[in-house]
Design a protein around this motif. Structure first.
Motif, mmCIF file in Angstrom:
data_model
loop_
_atom_site.group_PDB
_atom_site.id
_atom_site.type_symbol
_atom_site.label_atom_id
_atom_site.label_comp_id
_atom_site.label_asym_id
_atom_site.label_seq_id
_atom_site.Cartn_x
_atom_site.Cartn_y
_atom_site.Cartn_z
ATOM 1 N N ASP A 1 8.489 5.763 -8.622
ATOM 2 C CA ASP A 1 9.684 5.274 -8.920
ATOM 3 C C ASP A 1 10.367 3.956 -8.371
ATOM 4 O OD1 ASP A 1 12.403 5.605 -10.700
ATOM 5 O OD2 ASP A 1 13.167 5.677 -8.837
ATOM 6 N N LEU A 2 10.057 3.814 -7.099
ATOM 7 C CA LEU A 2 10.554 2.852 -5.899
ATOM 8 C C LEU A 2 9.710 1.788 -6.550
ATOM 9 C CD1 LEU A 2 12.136 1.472 -3.905
ATOM 10 C CD2 LEU A 2 10.359 2.288 -2.209
ATOM 11 N N VAL A 3 8.380 1.911 -6.616
ATOM 12 C CA VAL A 3 7.287 0.965 -6.914
ATOM 13 C C VAL A 3 7.690 0.193 -8.218
ATOM 14 C CG1 VAL A 3 5.096 0.242 -7.304
ATOM 15 C CG2 VAL A 3 5.661 1.637 -5.143
ATOM 16 N N ASP A 4 8.071 1.235 -9.252
ATOM 17 C CA ASP A 4 8.175 0.495 -10.641
ATOM 18 C C ASP A 4 9.348 -0.441 -10.794
ATOM 19 O OD1 ASP A 4 6.160 1.855 -11.509
ATOM 20 O OD2 ASP A 4 7.476 3.679 -12.309
ATOM 21 N N ASN A 5 10.182 -0.614 -9.699
ATOM 22 C CA ASN A 5 11.624 -1.287 -9.750
ATOM 23 C C ASN A 5 11.528 -2.317 -8.629
ATOM 24 O OD1 ASN A 5 13.582 0.248 -11.761
ATOM 25 N ND2 ASN A 5 12.303 1.644 -10.937
ATOM 26 N N ILE A 6 10.513 -2.647 -8.069
ATOM 27 C CA ILE A 6 10.529 -3.715 -6.846
ATOM 28 C C ILE A 6 9.783 -4.815 -7.360
ATOM 29 C CG2 ILE A 6 11.257 -2.004 -5.037
ATOM 30 C CD1 ILE A 6 8.516 -1.895 -4.191
ATOM 31 N N SER A 7 9.896 -5.890 -6.757
ATOM 32 C CA SER A 7 8.794 -7.051 -6.849
ATOM 33 C C SER A 7 7.862 -7.258 -5.915
ATOM 34 C CB SER A 7 9.679 -8.404 -6.918
ATOM 35 O OG SER A 7 9.171 -9.536 -7.267
ATOM 36 N N VAL A 8 6.558 -7.128 -6.459
ATOM 37 C CA VAL A 8 5.421 -7.575 -5.739
ATOM 38 C C VAL A 8 4.091 -7.644 -6.600
ATOM 39 C CG1 VAL A 8 4.938 -4.892 -5.030
ATOM 40 C CG2 VAL A 8 4.144 -6.698 -3.730
ATOM 41 N N PRO A 9 3.262 -8.634 -6.598
ATOM 42 C CA PRO A 9 2.514 -8.804 -7.490
ATOM 43 C C PRO A 9 1.152 -7.839 -7.684
ATOM 44 C CG PRO A 9 2.089 -10.449 -5.764
ATOM 45 C CD PRO A 9 3.145 -9.644 -5.429
ATOM 46 N N ARG B 1 0.829 -1.133 -0.101
ATOM 47 C CA ARG B 1 0.086 0.085 -0.003
ATOM 48 C C ARG B 1 0.872 1.398 0.037
ATOM 49 N NH1 ARG B 1 -4.614 -2.129 4.535
ATOM 50 N NH2 ARG B 1 -5.062 -4.082 3.263
ATOM 51 N N CYS B 2 0.537 2.158 -0.945
ATOM 52 C CA CYS B 2 1.544 3.212 -1.020
ATOM 53 C C CYS B 2 0.567 4.310 -1.780
ATOM 54 C CB CYS B 2 2.742 2.985 -1.768
ATOM 55 S SG CYS B 2 2.239 2.292 -3.411
ATOM 56 N N ASP B 3 1.297 5.468 -1.730
ATOM 57 C CA ASP B 3 0.650 6.667 -2.412
ATOM 58 C C ASP B 3 1.453 6.903 -3.708
ATOM 59 O OD1 ASP B 3 -0.292 8.964 -3.329
ATOM 60 O OD2 ASP B 3 0.330 10.490 -1.586
ATOM 61 N N LEU B 4 0.817 6.426 -4.990
ATOM 62 C CA LEU B 4 1.841 6.754 -6.298
ATOM 63 C C LEU B 4 1.653 8.107 -6.791
ATOM 64 C CD1 LEU B 4 0.265 3.309 -7.717
ATOM 65 C CD2 LEU B 4 2.641 3.551 -6.611
ATOM 66 N N SER B 5 1.050 8.899 -6.061
ATOM 67 C CA SER B 5 1.132 10.554 -6.390
ATOM 68 C C SER B 5 2.428 11.088 -6.184
ATOM 69 C CB SER B 5 -0.212 11.268 -5.848
ATOM 70 O OG SER B 5 0.058 11.292 -4.414
ATOM 71 N N ASN B 6 3.104 10.502 -5.123
ATOM 72 C CA ASN B 6 4.466 10.724 -4.740
ATOM 73 C C ASN B 6 5.620 10.139 -5.560
ATOM 74 O OD1 ASN B 6 7.022 10.654 -3.458
ATOM 75 N ND2 ASN B 6 6.008 11.084 -1.643
ATOM 76 N N GLY C 1 9.713 14.114 3.005
ATOM 77 C CA GLY C 1 10.320 13.843 1.565
ATOM 78 C C GLY C 1 11.083 12.268 1.227
ATOM 79 N N LYS C 2 10.630 11.556 2.221
ATOM 80 C CA LYS C 2 11.201 10.227 1.834
ATOM 81 C C LYS C 2 10.289 9.159 1.478
ATOM 82 C CE LYS C 2 14.998 11.263 5.073
ATOM 83 N NZ LYS C 2 15.647 10.835 6.584
ATOM 84 N N ALA C 3 10.696 8.135 0.844
ATOM 85 C CA ALA C 3 9.803 6.977 0.557
ATOM 86 C C ALA C 3 9.379 5.903 1.551
ATOM 87 C CB ALA C 3 10.339 6.226 -0.787
ATOM 88 N N CYS C 4 8.021 5.550 1.447
ATOM 89 C CA CYS C 4 7.783 4.820 2.595
ATOM 90 C C CYS C 4 6.737 3.811 2.048
ATOM 91 C CB CYS C 4 7.130 5.186 3.747
ATOM 92 S SG CYS C 4 6.687 3.862 5.237
ATOM 93 N N ILE C 5 6.838 2.597 1.628
ATOM 94 C CA ILE C 5 5.574 1.580 1.441
ATOM 95 C C ILE C 5 5.599 0.555 2.568
ATOM 96 C CG2 ILE C 5 6.366 1.668 -1.155
ATOM 97 C CD1 ILE C 5 7.931 -1.054 -0.620
#
Length: 336
Positions: free
Chosen positions: A165-173, A155-160, A193-197
């Motif tokens: 960019d992180l989500v595009d490059n990691i493995s999760v279905p 679960r994450c906020d893809l407007s960030n 200003g940091k990334a959290c998933i």
């Protein structure tokens, strides 16, 4: 919080060495000493990139602890940067097999916390200040509560853009694009200003080795993306984005007979459950309102009116074709 408790200072960690220590947390009622494990591997003089993995922010969501164990025992060969793992953040809830802190606060609604607030607020501040001193990327491991099973997802906020960019490059279905919740660790970190998933998978108070594999794979793919580890493994970066979710709730009480398979795509009108009387007579069928992925299911068969039964992720039009390959996409039990 007194100064003799945990204070992460990476200058105290030898470069190229792994450290797993029992560190002091605030005591129970000023009487009982409380310790929790802390894993740190600082590979290089340059601290960044620094990945922080947290688990058991809710004390009863212990599958994150199992993921942390697997990462620690897996002897990751970190090539650069720093990896920090806190396997049990809410040690108080964990010891009591409860979601909450001793003051009945939900820790994940207390961040970033205050140094002079309630215990929940002070403890959130204590954790937040420690992990954000160095962290660049944060992975917070969760599961469903006891009696509710979630399929592996983030679960994450893809407007960030940083998160995207992180989500595009990691493995999760599966990715659930969800807004930030006030007081959550994810919201507090992203405000810096940091990334959290947030990884979700499994059921409270239970270990599930399939879910564990997904969580470990997620963390390893993140480390590989940041060039912190070298691996010959090709991570599957294909994923489906869910932009809307809905809980199907019981319209009346009864005994739930589950007919659904979590992680499967179901079509509008499909029967995914039955409610029956104690004597066995049918009360009603539970049908899908729309095409969707079953993200989570209730594990209880004793149902009251209004109880949440199935969490449904709506599918975009591009995924609604009669495609057998896609329909099997979420058969995560068969994944390695």
């Amino acid at each position: 919080m007194k100064e003799n408790i945990l204070n992460i200072d990476l200058d105290n960690y030898e470069i190229g060495k792994t450290s797993v220590d029992q560190v002091d947390f605030p005591s129970f009622y000023g009487l009982q000493k409380v310790t929790a494990p802390l894993y740190v591997h600082r590979a290089t003089k340059e601290i960044s990139p620094c990945v922080v993995v947290t688990a058991c922010v809710h004390g009863d969501e212990i599958n994150g602890l199992r993921i942390a164990q697997s990462l620690i025992k897996g002897k990751l060969k970190i090539q650069k940067g720093t990896l920090i793992i806190i396997p049990v953040v809410n040690i108080y809830g964990f010891l009591n097999k409860l979601r909450y802190l001793p003051d009945r606060k939900d820790l994940n609604r207390c961040f970033p916390g205050l140094p002079k607030g309630s215990f929940g607020s002070r403890f959130a501040h204590f954790i937040f200040q420690n992990i954000t001193k160095y962290g660049d990327v944060f992975i917070d491991l969760h599961s469903g509560p006891p009696g509710r099973f979630n399929i592996p997802q983030i679960r994450c906020d893809l407007s960030n853009k940083i998160v995207q960019d992180l989500v595009d490059n990691i493995s999760v279905p599966l990715v659930v694009n969800s807004s930030l919740k006030d007081g959550s660790l994810r919201e507090a970190i992203e405000s810096t200003g940091k990334a959290c998933i947030v990884f979700e998978g499994g059921e409270g108070l239970r270990f599930d080795e399939t879910i564990t594999k997904y969580g470990v794979n997620l963390v390893k793919s993140t480390l590989a993306h940041l060039q912190m580890i070298k691996t010959k493994k090709e991570f599957n970066k294909d994923k489906v984005i869910i932009n809307k979710t809905k809980w199907l709730r019981a319209k009346e009480g009864g005994l739930l007979i589950n007919k659904a398979h979590h992680g499967k795509v179901a079509k509008k009108g499909d029967i995914i459950g039955e409610l029956r009387k104690i004597t066995g007579e049918l009360i009603t069928y539970i049908r899908m309102d729309n095409d969707g992925v079953i993200l989570g299911t209730s594990k209880s068969s004793l149902i009251m009116s209004g109880d949440a039964l199935y969490n449904i992720g709506f599918l975009n039009n591009e995924y609604q074709e009669d495609d057998e390959e896609f329909m099997d996409y979420f058969d995560f039990d068969s994944e390695e």
